[in-house]
Design a protein around this motif. Structure first.
Motif, PDB file in Angstrom:
ATOM      1  N   MET A   1      15.164 -51.918   0.102  1.00  0.00           N
ATOM      2  CA  MET A   1      14.041 -52.047  -0.820  1.00  0.00           C
ATOM      3  C   MET A   1      14.296 -51.232  -2.079  1.00  0.00           C
ATOM      4  N   ALA A   2      13.564 -51.544  -3.120  1.00  0.00           N
ATOM      5  CA  ALA A   2      13.674 -50.755  -4.359  1.00  0.00           C
ATOM      6  C   ALA A   2      12.769 -49.558  -4.246  1.00  0.00           C
ATOM      7  N   ILE A   3      13.365 -48.382  -4.210  1.00  0.00           N
ATOM      8  CA  ILE A   3      12.583 -47.163  -4.000  1.00  0.00           C
ATOM      9  C   ILE A   3      12.654 -46.288  -5.230  1.00  0.00           C
ATOM     10  N   CYS A   4      11.515 -45.849  -5.694  1.00  0.00           N
ATOM     11  CA  CYS A   4      11.455 -44.870  -6.774  1.00  0.00           C
ATOM     12  C   CYS A   4      10.819 -43.604  -6.239  1.00  0.00           C
ATOM     13  N   ASN A   5      11.480 -42.500  -6.417  1.00  0.00           N
ATOM     14  CA  ASN A   5      10.954 -41.225  -5.942  1.00  0.00           C
ATOM     15  C   ASN A   5       9.975 -40.676  -6.968  1.00  0.00           C
ATOM     16  N   PHE A   6       8.723 -41.135  -6.886  1.00  0.00           N
ATOM     17  CA  PHE A   6       7.743 -40.803  -7.904  1.00  0.00           C
ATOM     18  C   PHE A   6       7.344 -39.335  -7.851  1.00  0.00           C
ATOM     19  N   PRO A   7       7.006 -38.748  -9.019  1.00  0.00           N
ATOM     20  CA  PRO A   7       6.500 -37.388  -9.046  1.00  0.00           C
ATOM     21  C   PRO A   7       5.102 -37.335  -8.474  1.00  0.00           C
ATOM     22  N   SER A   8       4.654 -36.142  -8.092  1.00  0.00           N
ATOM     23  CA  SER A   8       3.329 -36.011  -7.503  1.00  0.00           C
ATOM     24  C   SER A   8       2.227 -36.209  -8.516  1.00  0.00           C
ATOM     25  N   THR A   9       2.533 -36.062  -9.812  1.00  0.00           N
ATOM     26  CA  THR A   9       1.589 -36.403 -10.866  1.00  0.00           C
ATOM     27  C   THR A   9       2.332 -37.188 -11.919  1.00  0.00           C
ATOM     28  N   PRO A  10       1.631 -38.076 -12.643  1.00  0.00           N
ATOM     29  CA  PRO A  10       2.323 -38.890 -13.636  1.00  0.00           C
ATOM     30  C   PRO A  10       3.036 -38.034 -14.674  1.00  0.00           C
ATOM     31  N   LEU A  11       4.248 -38.444 -15.035  1.00  0.00           N
ATOM     32  CA  LEU A  11       5.039 -37.695 -16.019  1.00  0.00           C
ATOM     33  C   LEU A  11       5.495 -38.632 -17.118  1.00  0.00           C
ATOM     34  N   LEU A  12       5.387 -38.196 -18.350  1.00  0.00           N
ATOM     35  CA  LEU A  12       6.027 -38.920 -19.429  1.00  0.00           C
ATOM     36  C   LEU A  12       7.530 -38.708 -19.297  1.00  0.00           C
ATOM     37  N   LYS A  75      20.484 -58.379 -19.411  1.00  0.00           N
ATOM     38  CA  LYS A  75      20.025 -59.765 -19.549  1.00  0.00           C
ATOM     39  C   LYS A  75      20.930 -60.711 -18.761  1.00  0.00           C
ATOM     40  N   GLN A  76      22.226 -60.442 -18.783  1.00  0.00           N
ATOM     41  CA  GLN A  76      23.152 -61.255 -18.014  1.00  0.00           C
ATOM     42  C   GLN A  76      22.925 -61.087 -16.517  1.00  0.00           C
ATOM     43  N   VAL A  77      22.625 -59.864 -16.090  1.00  0.00           N
ATOM     44  CA  VAL A  77      22.324 -59.620 -14.677  1.00  0.00           C
ATOM     45  C   VAL A  77      21.100 -60.433 -14.258  1.00  0.00           C
ATOM     46  N   LEU A  78      20.079 -60.440 -15.097  1.00  0.00           N
ATOM     47  CA  LEU A  78      18.865 -61.203 -14.793  1.00  0.00           C
ATOM     48  C   LEU A  78      19.156 -62.694 -14.723  1.00  0.00           C
ATOM     49  N   LEU A  79      19.982 -63.177 -15.632  1.00  0.00           N
ATOM     50  CA  LEU A  79      20.339 -64.601 -15.604  1.00  0.00           C
ATOM     51  C   LEU A  79      21.076 -64.948 -14.313  1.00  0.00           C
ATOM     52  N   GLN A  80      21.956 -64.061 -13.869  1.00  0.00           N
ATOM     53  CA  GLN A  80      22.674 -64.290 -12.613  1.00  0.00           C
ATOM     54  C   GLN A  80      21.712 -64.321 -11.434  1.00  0.00           C
ATOM     55  N   HIS A  81      20.671 -63.498 -11.494  1.00  0.00           N
ATOM     56  CA  HIS A  81      19.707 -63.440 -10.401  1.00  0.00           C
ATOM     57  C   HIS A  81      18.698 -64.586 -10.441  1.00  0.00           C
ATOM     58  N   SER A  82      18.777 -65.399 -11.479  1.00  0.00           N
ATOM     59  CA  SER A  82      17.850 -66.539 -11.543  1.00  0.00           C
ATOM     60  C   SER A  82      18.283 -67.680 -10.633  1.00  0.00           C
ATOM     61  N   ASN A  83      19.486 -67.576 -10.045  1.00  0.00           N
ATOM     62  CA  ASN A  83      19.931 -68.558  -9.046  1.00  0.00           C
ATOM     63  C   ASN A  83      19.311 -68.174  -7.704  1.00  0.00           C
ATOM     64  N   LEU A  84      18.300 -68.911  -7.296  1.00  0.00           N
ATOM     65  CA  LEU A  84      17.498 -68.500  -6.137  1.00  0.00           C
ATOM     66  C   LEU A  84      17.700 -69.394  -4.919  1.00  0.00           C
ATOM     67  N   GLU A  85      18.856 -70.075  -4.874  1.00  0.00           N
ATOM     68  CA  GLU A  85      19.084 -70.968  -3.746  1.00  0.00           C
ATOM     69  C   GLU A  85      19.232 -70.189  -2.442  1.00  0.00           C
ATOM     70  N   GLU A  86      19.868 -69.021  -2.501  1.00  0.00           N
ATOM     71  CA  GLU A  86      20.071 -68.219  -1.299  1.00  0.00           C
ATOM     72  C   GLU A  86      18.889 -67.286  -1.072  1.00  0.00           C
ATOM     73  N   LYS A  87      18.545 -67.097   0.188  1.00  0.00           N
ATOM     74  CA  LYS A  87      17.424 -66.225   0.538  1.00  0.00           C
ATOM     75  C   LYS A  87      17.653 -64.805   0.038  1.00  0.00           C
ATOM     76  N   ASN A  88      18.868 -64.271   0.212  1.00  0.00           N
ATOM     77  CA  ASN A  88      19.160 -62.905  -0.228  1.00  0.00           C
ATOM     78  C   ASN A  88      19.036 -62.777  -1.746  1.00  0.00           C
ATOM     79  N   ASN A  89      19.412 -63.837  -2.462  1.00  0.00           N
ATOM     80  CA  ASN A  89      19.269 -63.809  -3.916  1.00  0.00           C
ATOM     81  C   ASN A  89      17.806 -63.693  -4.321  1.00  0.00           C
ATOM     82  N   ARG A  90      16.924 -64.356  -3.581  1.00  0.00           N
ATOM     83  CA  ARG A  90      15.501 -64.292  -3.903  1.00  0.00           C
ATOM     84  C   ARG A  90      14.984 -62.875  -3.702  1.00  0.00           C
ATOM     85  N   LYS A  91      15.388 -62.245  -2.629  1.00  0.00           N
ATOM     86  CA  LYS A  91      14.946 -60.885  -2.374  1.00  0.00           C
ATOM     87  C   LYS A  91      15.524 -59.919  -3.412  1.00  0.00           C
ATOM     88  N   ASP A  92      16.808 -60.068  -3.700  1.00  0.00           N
ATOM     89  CA  ASP A  92      17.437 -59.196  -4.689  1.00  0.00           C
ATOM     90  C   ASP A  92      16.784 -59.359  -6.063  1.00  0.00           C
TER      91      ASP A  92
END
Length: 575
Positions: A1-12, A75-92
């Motif tokens: 999963m995509a995990i972000c280690n968020f701070p305990s309070t919002p930070l700029l 932008k190129q990475v996003l275009l590559q991920h627009s191929n959603l035929e494979e289940k793993n591609n959809r999740k990624d």
């Protein structure tokens, strides 16, 4: 999963720090003004060397070349991920879009993200092929972008007894994403309420489980305290840039590039906002109103933080952020005139002058009010003229109505306070929605963004429910924060307890928390269902961001200080 280690309070997230002067005593509205120690009031102002530090910073040609290169690579990475035929591609693809959003970078890739989500909207994410995490993330991202997605999809995770399956209680990643998804619920979505309660209860149990490691406990706490939908991504992205963004993704090659791009984008944003703050501060000095009203709040940093946060997703809206900060300044200033200076008769004269909206009306006012009155007319008329120059329509009549309503609300609060009269809770809240100033600010923003013209599908009257929900969240959160702080409140809580003799303080607080939660559902529905049009994207985001800023602006400590806001500014490298 995509995990972000968020701070305990919002930070700029912006890097080099430029110091400011940071102590204030945040004053509340009229019903509680007497409880404020205004003698200790100090201001939020930029430091003396702020201007020289801002003007002395530039970016090299190599920086710009690297920045543009990384943007194109993503932008190129996003275009590559627009191929959603494979289940793993959809999740990624879901994980990639989520990661970009968590860093507050989605405005750079709107077209690519829309293409991916448009394709994903045609795929059925159910419990047969996808787990709780996948389905919850799919639901959240699509609903957040205005796609129709039914909450009934979560019924697939229920057993024969109509309850969520027991094995889900151990799925920490799935529970956290379910809790995130539940924040985008609409009114009358019972399954979303059940999902929120199920995820919250079981995540809290995970915090007590000795088998759960400290890392996941920290993640759980941050998910419960700061769900993504109720935070502003660019104010909570620092820890995402420091690692953990791409955990669980089958293709991690884009993670490093995205993180580096986020840091460069943050540096650019830092300088941009510093320059805008400098303009706001100089404008305030030029107006010169603070000199004659020493007890009034002079807080250009705080005013700009409001407008910056509301429009932070649209870097190009430089003029709009500066003009909006001016509007916010006058909301605070007029509030202080009503709370700290005027007698009932003087305030009545001021309200009448606002109704007239004529420079000659200043002759009827006490000397200390005249410069503020003229400054308000100058500023508001100037903004209206800018709108006309840009879009061909002058919205001054709508601006007048907004300011008249605000001053009338302040006037009523002043009368209640001076007579020691406690209104009914319903009457208080209806007036309190207006006295937050949210209507004034959002009405000005509506026209600054060029909405309300002939070609626009949205008219001001169409936003009434949205404006009301934002204002209600502000008013109830303000009153609830103060009530929890010192208990000497003349707020909605006190009005509720006065209306219902048997209602305890705790019950009144729970009632207010429930109302805030319900207003968020109304706001969600307005933003993602009723006002789901590309022409109003900026206004919709700004309205959501204004509600998201509430915890920072209305969480007081025992000394009536806005500690979350002070911590945000002290720990950031924005100013």
């Amino acid at each position: 999963m995509a995990i972000c280690n968020f701070p305990s309070t919002p930070l700029l997230l912006f890097p080099p720090r430029i110091p400011i002067f940071l102590a204030i005593n945040p004053k509340r509205k009229s019903l509680r003004a007497a409880a404020c120690n205004t003698t200790s009031h100090k201001n939020w102002n930029i430091s003396k060397d702020f201007e020289s530090q801002v003007k002395g910073h530039t970016f090299s040609e190599d920086f710009w070349a690297d920045y543009k290169g990384k943007m194109e690579e993503m932008k190129q990475v996003l275009l590559q991920h627009s191929n959603l035929e494979e289940k793993n591609n959809r999740k990624d693809s879901l994980i990639l879009v989520d990661g970009i959003q968590r860093l507050g970078l989605d405005h750079h890739f709107d077209e690519e993200i829309d293409m991916i989500l448009g394709k994903l909207s045609n795929h059925n994410f159910d419990s047969v092929e996808h787990d709780l995490y996948d389905v919850s993330l799919h639901f959240r991202l699509l609903r957040n972008h205005g796609y129709h997605v039914s909450s009934d999809v979560f019924n697939n995770f229920k057993g024969n007894g109509g309850k969520f399956e027991a094995e889900l209680r151990q799925d920490i990643q799935g529970l956290m994403e379910l809790h995130e998804a539940a924040q985008l619920g609409f009114t009358d979505e019972d399954i979303i309420d059940e999902a929120e309660n199920f995820s919250r209860v079981n995540l809290n149990k995970c915090l007590e489980d000795t088998k759960v490691d400290d890392y996941h406990k920290k993640m759980i706490k941050n998910t419960l305290r700061h769900p993504q939908h109720k935070n502003i991504a660019r104010l909570t992205a620092r820890n995402c840039m420091n690692g953990g963004l791409v955990k669980g993704c089958s293709n991690k090659r884009w993670g490093k590039t995205l993180t580096e791009f986020a840091k460069m984008d943050a540096s650019m944003g830092e300088l941009m906002h510093q320059e805008e703050l400098l303009q706001v501060s100089k404008w305030w000095e030029t107006v010169g109103i603070a000199e004659g009203l020493s007890r009034a709040r002079s807080q250009p940093v705080k005013w700009y933080i409001w407008s910056m946060a509301m429009l932070i997703d649209s870097p190009s809206l430089r003029v709009e952020r500066i003009e909006l900060a001016k509007v916010i300044a006058f909301v605070y200033l007029i509030d202080d005139i009503f709370d700290l200076y005027g007698t009932t008769d003087e305030l009545s004269l001021f309200t009448q002058a606002i109704n007239r909206w004529e420079y000659s009306a200043s002759d009827t006012l006490p000397e200390y009010m005249r410069k503020s009155y003229k400054g308000l007319l100058d500023t508001t008329n100037g903004i209206a003229q800018k709108v006309e120059d840009n879009y061909g329509t002058n919205p001054i009549d709508s601006f007048k109505v907004a300011w008249i309503s605000l001053c009338s609300a302040f006037m009523l609060e002043a009368r209640w306070f001076r007579s020691s009269e406690l209104p009914r809770a319903k009457e208080y809240l209806e007036n309190g929605q207006v006295s937050t100033g949210a209507h004034v600010i959002l009405v000005h923003l509506f026209f600054l963004l060029g909405l309300g013209r002939g070609w626009s599908s949205l008219h001001l009257k169409d936003t009434s429910t949205l404006l009301s929900s934002v204002a209600t969240i502000c008013r109830l959160s303000d009153d609830l924060g103060t009530a929890q702080q010192d208990g000497s409140d003349g707020s909605y809580l006190k009005c509720c307890m006065n209306d219902e003799a048997k209602m305890s303080r705790k019950e009144a607080q729970q009632h207010m928390e429930s109302m805030i939660s319900n207003q968020w559902k109304i706001l969600n529905k307005e933003c993602f269902l009723h006002l789901n049009d590309s022409s109003v994207t900026c206004f919709r985001r700004a309205s959501l961001n204004s509600a998201r800023m509430v915890p920072l602006m209305y969480t007081y400590d025992q000394n009536q200080r806005l500690m979350l806001l002070e911590q945000l500014v002290n720990t950031t490298k924005l100013f």
